[in-house]
Enzyme design. Sequence first.
Site, PDB file in Angstrom:
ATOM      1  N   CYS A 124      46.157  35.203  40.954  1.00 17.03           N
ATOM      2  CA  CYS A 124      45.365  34.258  41.627  1.00 17.03           C
ATOM      3  C   CYS A 124      44.243  33.892  40.357  1.00 17.03           C
ATOM      4  O   CYS A 124      43.322  34.522  40.167  1.00 17.03           O
ATOM      5  CB  CYS A 124      44.595  34.458  42.606  1.00 17.03           C
ATOM      6  SG  CYS A 124      43.441  33.513  43.536  1.00 17.03           S
ATOM      7  N   CYS A 127      41.431  33.266  41.759  1.00 17.51           N
ATOM      8  CA  CYS A 127      40.092  34.226  42.097  1.00 17.51           C
ATOM      9  C   CYS A 127      39.996  34.749  41.034  1.00 17.51           C
ATOM     10  O   CYS A 127      38.385  35.491  41.065  1.00 17.51           O
ATOM     11  CB  CYS A 127      40.698  34.897  43.195  1.00 17.51           C
ATOM     12  SG  CYS A 127      41.972  34.452  44.656  1.00 17.51           S
ATOM     13  N   ASP A 128      40.512  35.308  40.155  1.00 19.95           N
ATOM     14  CA  ASP A 128      40.312  36.144  39.272  1.00 19.95           C
ATOM     15  C   ASP A 128      40.025  35.377  38.195  1.00 19.95           C
ATOM     16  O   ASP A 128      39.867  35.950  36.521  1.00 19.95           O
ATOM     17  CB  ASP A 128      41.724  36.768  38.846  1.00 19.95           C
ATOM     18  CG  ASP A 128      41.165  37.792  40.289  1.00 19.95           C
ATOM     19  OD1 ASP A 128      40.476  37.810  40.975  1.00 19.95           O
ATOM     20  OD2 ASP A 128      42.658  38.228  40.219  1.00 19.95           O
TER      21      ASP A 128
END
Length: 297
Positions: A124, A127-128
Site C-alpha cells: 500500500c 499508507c506507507d
Amino acid sequence: GGPAGLTAAIYLGRAGVETKVYDPAVPGGMVFMVHQIENYPGFPDGISGRELAAKMEAQAKRFGAEIVQVGVKKVYREDKEFKLDLTDHQELMARAVVIATGSNPRSLGIPGEQELLGRGVSYCATCDGNFFRNEDVAVIGGGDSAVQEALYLSQICKTVYLVHRRDQLRAKKILEQRAADRENLRFQLNSLPQEIIGKDQVEGLKIMDKDRGKEQILKVTGVFIYVGMKPETDPVKGLVELNPDGFIKALENTRTSVPGIFAVGDVRGKPTRQVASAVADGCNAALAIEEYFLEYR
Ligand code: NAP
C-alpha cells in the site's frame, strides 16, 4: 464496506429494505487506500479515496443502512433465509445477502517478502509511501495498480523503479504515458523479481533479466508489490459456485448459483475492476434483490 457494498446499501436503504453493512474495517474497502481517484464521474478534479469512501458511507447511512464494524465468518443457507456467523460470535438472519468482500493484494512468494513485510515491503503506497521520502524504491507489477502507485510514489521518493516481468505494461496507456514522462520513474522491464534483500530493513531487490539470465540488485529501501488481487470468498466458500480463478460466478445481474446471494465488486468474476463498475454492481444487486423478494415472497 467498499463502493459496491455501500452502493447496494444506498439503493436498498432508499427502497425501504432493512439493510446492514458488515465490515471489520473502516468503510471504503480498497478505495480507502487509494491516494487520488481521477476517473470516477462527478469529481472533475479527482477525489481522495478516503473522502469518496466517507461520502458513500454518509449516503448509505442517510437512507437508513446500518454500518457495523464486525466481520462475517460464514454464511449458511437455512430454508429460504441465511444465517450469518459474525466475528463477534453473534448470529444474524437475513433474507438476502450481498457478498461485497472484494479482493486482497496477491503476494509474490519470493524470499524476503514475508520476512521484511512492514520493514520496507508494502502492498500500500498510500499508507506507507511517506516512510520512503527522498529514498529509492521499487514497485513490482505492470498493471494499473503498479503504475498508478509508482506515479504516486514518484512525487515523494527520489527514484522509483517500475519492475515488470514483460517488455510491455498491462496498464492503461494514459498511465503508462504519465509514467514515461516522470523523470525519476524508471522502467525496469523484462525483469523477474528474485529476492528482497535486507537484514532488518529492505536494502535491495534482486532481479533477473528474463532474456539474458543476468542478475542485478536494485539498491532500494522500499519494495511495493502490485501483482494482482486474490478474491476474499471465505464466508461463502462451499456455498456459492466460484470460477476457476476463485472469483464468485455471477453475471451482471449479480445473482450467484444460490438464490438470495448476490456478488458485487471485485469478488465477482468479471473483466473490469473499477470504482464505477463496482458501483454499477451494487446498484444491480439492489434491484435484483427487490425482484428476488417479489419472487420469493
Ligand atoms: P492486474 O491488472 O492483474 O496486474 C497485475 C500485474 O502483476 C501484471 O502486470 C502481471 O504481469 C504482474 N504479475 C502477476 N504475477 C506476477 C509475478 N508472479 N511476478 C511478477 N509480476 C507479476 O492487477 P492490478 O494492477 O492490481 O489491477 C487489478 C484490476 O484493478 C484491473 O482490472 C485494473 O484495471 C483495475 N485498476 C484500475 C485502476 C484505474 O483505473 N485507475 C487502478 C488500479 C486498478 P503480466 O502483465 O505479465 O500478467
